[in-house]
Enzyme design. Structure first.
Site, PDB file in Angstrom:
ATOM      1  N   ASN A  67       0.702  -1.252  -0.036  1.00 30.18           N
ATOM      2  CA  ASN A  67       0.169  -0.082  -0.059  1.00 30.18           C
ATOM      3  C   ASN A  67       0.855   1.285   0.146  1.00 30.18           C
ATOM      4  OD1 ASN A  67       0.763  -1.016   2.670  1.00 30.18           O
ATOM      5  ND2 ASN A  67      -1.166   0.288   3.553  1.00 30.18           N
ATOM      6  N   GLU A 111       0.131   5.123   0.471  1.00 31.41           N
ATOM      7  CA  GLU A 111      -0.840   6.099   1.176  1.00 31.41           C
ATOM      8  C   GLU A 111      -0.143   7.665   0.827  1.00 31.41           C
ATOM      9  OE1 GLU A 111      -1.305   5.458   5.284  1.00 31.41           O
ATOM     10  OE2 GLU A 111      -2.300   3.545   4.981  1.00 31.41           O
ATOM     11  N   CYS A 149      -4.036   0.587  -2.550  1.00 31.87           N
ATOM     12  CA  CYS A 149      -3.778  -0.554  -1.900  1.00 31.87           C
ATOM     13  C   CYS A 149      -2.949  -1.558  -2.412  1.00 31.87           C
ATOM     14  CB  CYS A 149      -5.335  -1.583  -1.810  1.00 31.87           C
ATOM     15  SG  CYS A 149      -6.409  -0.590  -1.150  1.00 31.87           S
ATOM     16  N   GLU A 207      -3.025  -4.614  -3.226  1.00 31.09           N
ATOM     17  CA  GLU A 207      -3.457  -5.479  -4.222  1.00 31.09           C
ATOM     18  C   GLU A 207      -3.271  -4.759  -5.484  1.00 31.09           C
ATOM     19  OE1 GLU A 207      -4.883  -4.955  -1.196  1.00 31.09           O
ATOM     20  OE2 GLU A 207      -6.322  -6.324  -0.791  1.00 31.09           O
ATOM     21  N   CYS A 263     -10.478  -5.060  -0.188  1.00 34.85           N
ATOM     22  CA  CYS A 263     -11.735  -3.862   0.057  1.00 34.85           C
ATOM     23  C   CYS A 263     -12.244  -4.411  -1.397  1.00 34.85           C
ATOM     24  CB  CYS A 263     -10.903  -2.811  -0.111  1.00 34.85           C
ATOM     25  SG  CYS A 263     -10.210  -1.951  -1.578  1.00 34.85           S
ATOM     26  N   CYS A 323     -10.782  -3.571  -4.752  1.00 32.50           N
ATOM     27  CA  CYS A 323      -9.599  -4.421  -4.960  1.00 32.50           C
ATOM     28  C   CYS A 323     -10.193  -5.869  -5.379  1.00 32.50           C
ATOM     29  CB  CYS A 323      -8.620  -4.619  -3.847  1.00 32.50           C
ATOM     30  SG  CYS A 323      -7.531  -3.151  -3.582  1.00 32.50           S
TER      31      CYS A 323
HETATM   32  N1  THU Z   1      -5.338  -1.674   2.246  1.00 29.36           N
HETATM   33  C1  THU Z   1      -5.074  -2.458   1.455  1.00 29.36           C
HETATM   34  O1  THU Z   1      -3.536  -2.315   0.848  1.00 29.36           O
HETATM   35  N2  THU Z   1      -5.649  -3.389   0.982  1.00 29.36           N
HETATM   36  C2  THU Z   1      -6.803  -3.828   1.194  1.00 29.36           C
HETATM   37  O2  THU Z   1      -7.347  -4.731   0.637  1.00 29.36           O
HETATM   38  C3  THU Z   1      -7.478  -2.862   2.333  1.00 29.36           C
HETATM   39  C4  THU Z   1      -6.926  -1.764   2.927  1.00 29.36           C
HETATM   40  C5  THU Z   1      -4.630  -0.366   2.892  1.00 29.36           C
HETATM   41  C6  THU Z   1      -5.146   0.622   2.528  1.00 29.36           C
HETATM   42  C7  THU Z   1      -4.653   1.449   3.515  1.00 29.36           C
HETATM   43  O3  THU Z   1      -3.370   2.081   3.096  1.00 29.36           O
HETATM   44  C8  THU Z   1      -4.448   0.898   4.882  1.00 29.36           C
HETATM   45  O4  THU Z   1      -4.387  -0.658   4.251  1.00 29.36           O
HETATM   46  C9  THU Z   1      -5.652   0.944   5.774  1.00 29.36           C
HETATM   47  O5  THU Z   1      -6.793   0.843   5.226  1.00 29.36           O
END
Ligand code: THU
Length: 129
Positions: free
Chosen positions: A43, A45, A54, A56, A87, A90
């Site tokens: 991920n 941010e 994300c 994925e 999520c 994804c």
């Molecule tokens: N996140 C992912 O990388 N994959 C997911 O399927 C859900 C959430 C990350 C996004 C964000 O940077 C952190 O997890 C918290 O939500």
């Protein structure tokens, strides 16, 4: 080492590169493509929260850039008590490149904690227009 074990190792390693100063939740994802190649993402941010991506999403982008087109298996790793499932967005990204029976694993430092098929996580999905 099994392919699933390789996915776990790769996702865990890649999660260490996550850029997650806002959530503090480092996530790694690893994809095995049907041609046998492995890809990974973490991920990333952003201070403008909605544009963060994300793990994925990164792994799938790497897969496409690497020339593979079909997902055979995917694993999402985060260190913490609660394993993290993809999520909604994804799940749709995975569906673009995976058959309904493809396995999606959620893992943490204890190993694989949950496994579902894509069809279980995204039933009746939007697949054509
Ligand atoms: N996140 C992912 O990388 N994959 C997911 O399927 C859900 C959430 C990350 C996004 C964000 O940077 C952190 O997890 C918290 O939500």
């Amino acid at each position: 080492m099994s392919n699933t074990q390789k996915l776990l190792t790769l996702a865990a390693e890649t999660s260490k590169n996550a850029h997650c100063p806002y959530s503090g939740r480092a996530v790694g994802a690893a994809v095995l493509a049907t041609d046998g190649k492995f890809y990974a993402g973490c991920n990333v941010e952003n201070v403008s929260f909605p544009i963060g991506t994300c793990a994925e999403s990164g792994a799938i982008a790497a897969m496409v850039a690497g020339g593979s087109r079909k997902i055979a298996e995917i694993l999402v790793y985060t260190d913490g008590p609660k394993p993290l499932l993809p999520c909604g967005a994804c799940r749709q990204r995975i569906a673009e490149f995976a058959d309904p029976k493809v396995l999606i694993h959620a893992a943490n430092s204890d190993g694989i904690r949950q496994t579902y098929t894509l069809d279980e996580l995204l039933p009746h999905c939007f697949s054509e227009f």
